[in-house]
Write an enzyme that holds these catalytic residues in place. Structure first.
Site, short mmCIF file in Angstrom:
data_model
loop_
_atom_site.label_atom_id
_atom_site.label_comp_id
_atom_site.label_asym_id
_atom_site.label_seq_id
_atom_site.Cartn_x
_atom_site.Cartn_y
_atom_site.Cartn_z
N LYS A 48 36.76 34.94 49.04
CA LYS A 48 38.13 34.74 48.57
C LYS A 48 38.47 35.86 47.59
O LYS A 48 37.52 36.40 46.99
CB LYS A 48 38.32 33.39 47.90
N TYR A 83 41.39 29.44 42.49
CA TYR A 83 40.57 28.22 42.53
C TYR A 83 41.40 26.98 42.20
O TYR A 83 41.21 25.93 42.79
CB TYR A 83 39.40 28.32 41.55
P1 NDP Z 1 31.31 43.62 42.41
O1 NDP Z 1 32.15 44.74 41.90
O2 NDP Z 1 30.21 43.16 41.54
O3 NDP Z 1 30.67 44.02 43.83
C1 NDP Z 1 31.42 44.57 44.86
C2 NDP Z 1 30.53 45.51 45.65
O4 NDP Z 1 31.32 46.04 46.71
C3 NDP Z 1 30.03 46.73 44.88
O5 NDP Z 1 28.85 46.47 44.17
C4 NDP Z 1 29.80 47.72 46.00
O6 NDP Z 1 28.54 47.42 46.61
C5 NDP Z 1 30.84 47.35 47.05
N1 NDP Z 1 31.97 48.29 47.10
C6 NDP Z 1 32.31 48.99 48.20
N2 NDP Z 1 33.38 49.75 47.96
C7 NDP Z 1 33.70 49.57 46.67
C8 NDP Z 1 34.70 50.10 45.83
N3 NDP Z 1 35.62 50.98 46.28
N4 NDP Z 1 34.74 49.71 44.54
C9 NDP Z 1 33.86 48.82 44.07
N5 NDP Z 1 32.89 48.25 44.84
C10 NDP Z 1 32.80 48.64 46.12
O7 NDP Z 1 32.29 42.43 42.80
P2 NDP Z 1 31.93 40.89 42.97
O8 NDP Z 1 30.60 40.77 43.59
O9 NDP Z 1 32.17 40.19 41.70
O10 NDP Z 1 33.09 40.42 43.98
C11 NDP Z 1 33.04 40.70 45.36
C12 NDP Z 1 33.95 39.74 46.12
O11 NDP Z 1 33.49 38.42 45.91
C13 NDP Z 1 35.40 39.74 45.67
O12 NDP Z 1 36.24 39.53 46.76
C14 NDP Z 1 35.50 38.54 44.74
O13 NDP Z 1 36.80 37.97 44.66
C15 NDP Z 1 34.53 37.60 45.38
N6 NDP Z 1 33.93 36.67 44.42
C16 NDP Z 1 33.81 35.36 44.78
C17 NDP Z 1 33.21 34.46 43.94
C18 NDP Z 1 32.99 33.07 44.38
O14 NDP Z 1 32.61 32.24 43.57
N7 NDP Z 1 33.19 32.74 45.65
C19 NDP Z 1 32.76 34.85 42.60
C20 NDP Z 1 32.85 36.27 42.35
C21 NDP Z 1 33.44 37.14 43.24
P3 NDP Z 1 27.58 48.57 47.13
O15 NDP Z 1 27.26 49.41 45.93
O16 NDP Z 1 26.43 47.79 47.63
O17 NDP Z 1 28.32 49.32 48.20
#
Ligand code: NDP
Length: 445
Positions: free
Chosen positions: A190, A275
């Protein structure tokens, strides 16, 4: 189109040849005396194309009944859940997790280790260092580690049944569509995307590819929310009249993607306010008819140069029920949900958190007022949501939180922004039923 052979009746089109025998086997019908129209042919071609990309149907493995151990507890104590019945690892649904950030590394990969129907088989990351480390930690071989350029070649990996998109919101649209074209079932975090139009594209792409699409709304698999829905639906305290809910946290890094409009889609609302919105729609099993919104960002604060800091909004439901909702990106974290009904109220502290929910209800009987604590066993919300999706893949069911559910949240969020912009309430014309947005209830064993 032309018929070339009376016996074998080949139907030629620009794209493909279908023999008459094949046509009959596809339709499963006798076509004697039936005209073969071009639309019938194009339907069949579409079906054939789907088969070319859709994942092969899995034969659902037989699931054992739980082992019955000798009973020793009395029934005055809280009953335990039945013993788990995990599938053999070879029968579990294989997941490729895309984007190794906070959520993937902190919650999803650890949760996969406690799943009963799902297993981690591949990783996708832009960071070779993360792929090497995380691959070692979770036993994923280098051949099953991908980057964003090699992502589409997941289609050639038969171990991967599901792709789980855990990327910034603005990338969900592209990676869900590419994943669907690779013929894999798609689980997407989401908010579903950056706009309702993107959601529609994603639903269409998954339908065209014949793959399932689920939005990872973990709160709909969470036992406190499910209990609250049950108590509201059976009108334990009569009709809900007023709801107060908010989801708030702080933020400190203006360079993070969450503060860039193109990658986040918006600020607090699509990230955490969603949420409140999704949970209310779930527990009430009803769509709001109207919203009224207010948006604020502190002038000059670089965190909020592109996305909003606060959204406060009201939603109007049937029977005069009003929900007062708020979400903030610049306060100490707080997540609350309170539903006030005619004859009592329910409250969930730490509503929307990964764990630690506390639920109370208050009511009166004669001169005595009660406030009860409900002790509800916690589960891993991420494992529950993934195992539900695996169950849908194995048994060919529509996911409980299907793509349409993600689209509906975007339609309402767009109305909230529109209202904040115009200063006027906005009607929600999209009123699908709960059944139209959801697949069958999940089996949370
Ligand atoms: P993060 O920033 O921690 O992680 C996102 C990852 O996406 C990065 O570590 C990177 O991984 C990859 N990535 C690829 N392209 C980009 C870019 N241009 N900029 C930044 N990151 C990029 O985010 P979250 O893990 O917190 O969130 C990810 C998703 O999960 C979102 O959609 C968020 O809304 C959702 N979410 C859902 C939650 C829930 O409870 N269901 C809770 C938290 C988040 P790599 O280095 O491996 O390529």
């Amino acid at each position: 189109m032309k018929i070339v052979n009376e016996q074998e009746s080949e139907i030629l089109t620009d794209e493909k040849i279908i023999t008459r025998k094949h046509f009959l086997s596809l339709t499963g019908k006798s076509l004697i005396g039936t005209a073969v129209s071009t639309s019938m042919v194009s339907d069949l071609l579409a079906q054939e194309k789907l088969k070319a990309t859709s994942p092969p149907a899995k034969i659902p493995p037989a699931q054992d009944a739980p082992i019955e151990l000798e009973a020793w507890k009395s029934d005055v104590d809280q009953a335990s859940a039945p013993l788990p019945t995990p599938l053999a690892p070879k029968d579990r649904v294989g997941y490729a997790v895309v984007g190794l950030g906070h959520l993937a590394l902190g919650e999803i990969l650890p949760a996969l280790s406690s799943c009963k129907k799902s297993k981690l088989v591949a990783l996708v990351s832009g960071s070779p260092e993360k792929l090497e480390k995380v691959g070692k930690q979770y036993g994923i071989s280098p051949e099953n580690c991908y980057n964003y350029e090699t992502y589409d070649t997941l289609k050639d990996n038969p171990e991967v049944d599901v792709i789980y998109i855990v990327l910034p919101n603005g990338l969900h649209h592209e990676y869900v569509i590419r994943g669907a074209k690779a013929g894999k079932h798609m689980l997407c975090e989401k908010p579903m995307a950056n706009s309702s139009q993107e959601c529609r594209d994603m639903i269409t792409a998954c339908n065209e590819a014949g793959v399932k699409l689920m939005i990872a709304y973990r709160i709909q698999y969470q036992p406190h929310n499910r209990t609250l829905r049950e108590l509201i639906q059976k009108k334990e305290f009569g009709i809900p009249k007023l709801i107060e809910t908010s989801n708030n946290q702080s933020s400190a890094n203006p360079n993070h993607w969450r503060h860039k409009k193109s990658l986040a889609g918006g600020g607090a609302l699509p990230d955490i306010g969603i949420y409140c919105l999704n949970t209310l729609r779930f527990i009430l099993q009803e769509e709001p008819s109207e919203v009224f919104g207010y948006v604020y960002s502190t002038p000059g604060n670089p965190l909020f140069a592109e996305v909003e800091e606060l959204v406060s909004w009201q939603m109007r439901f049937s029977n005069g029920l009003i929900a007062n909702c708020a979400t903030h990106y610049n306060v100490h974290e707080s997540r609350q949900l309170r539903v006030l009904c005619e004859k009592g109220w329910y409250n969930i502290d730490k509503a929307y958190a990964y764990k630690g929910q506390q639920m109370q209800k208050a009511y009166a009987e004669g001169k005595i007022g009660y406030q009860d604590q409900l002790f509800i066993s916690e589960i891993n919300q991420f494992a529950a949501e993934m195992d539900h999706f695996s169950d849908c893949v194995l048994n060919n069911k529509k996911p409980f939180t299907a793509g349409e559910e993600g689209l509906q949240d975007h339609i309402i969020m767009e109305a909230i922004y529109e209202s904040a912009h115009s200063g006027k309430p906005v009607k929600i014309s999209s009123q699908p039923s709960f059944a139209e947005l959801h697949g069958p209830e999940p089996i949370l064993d």
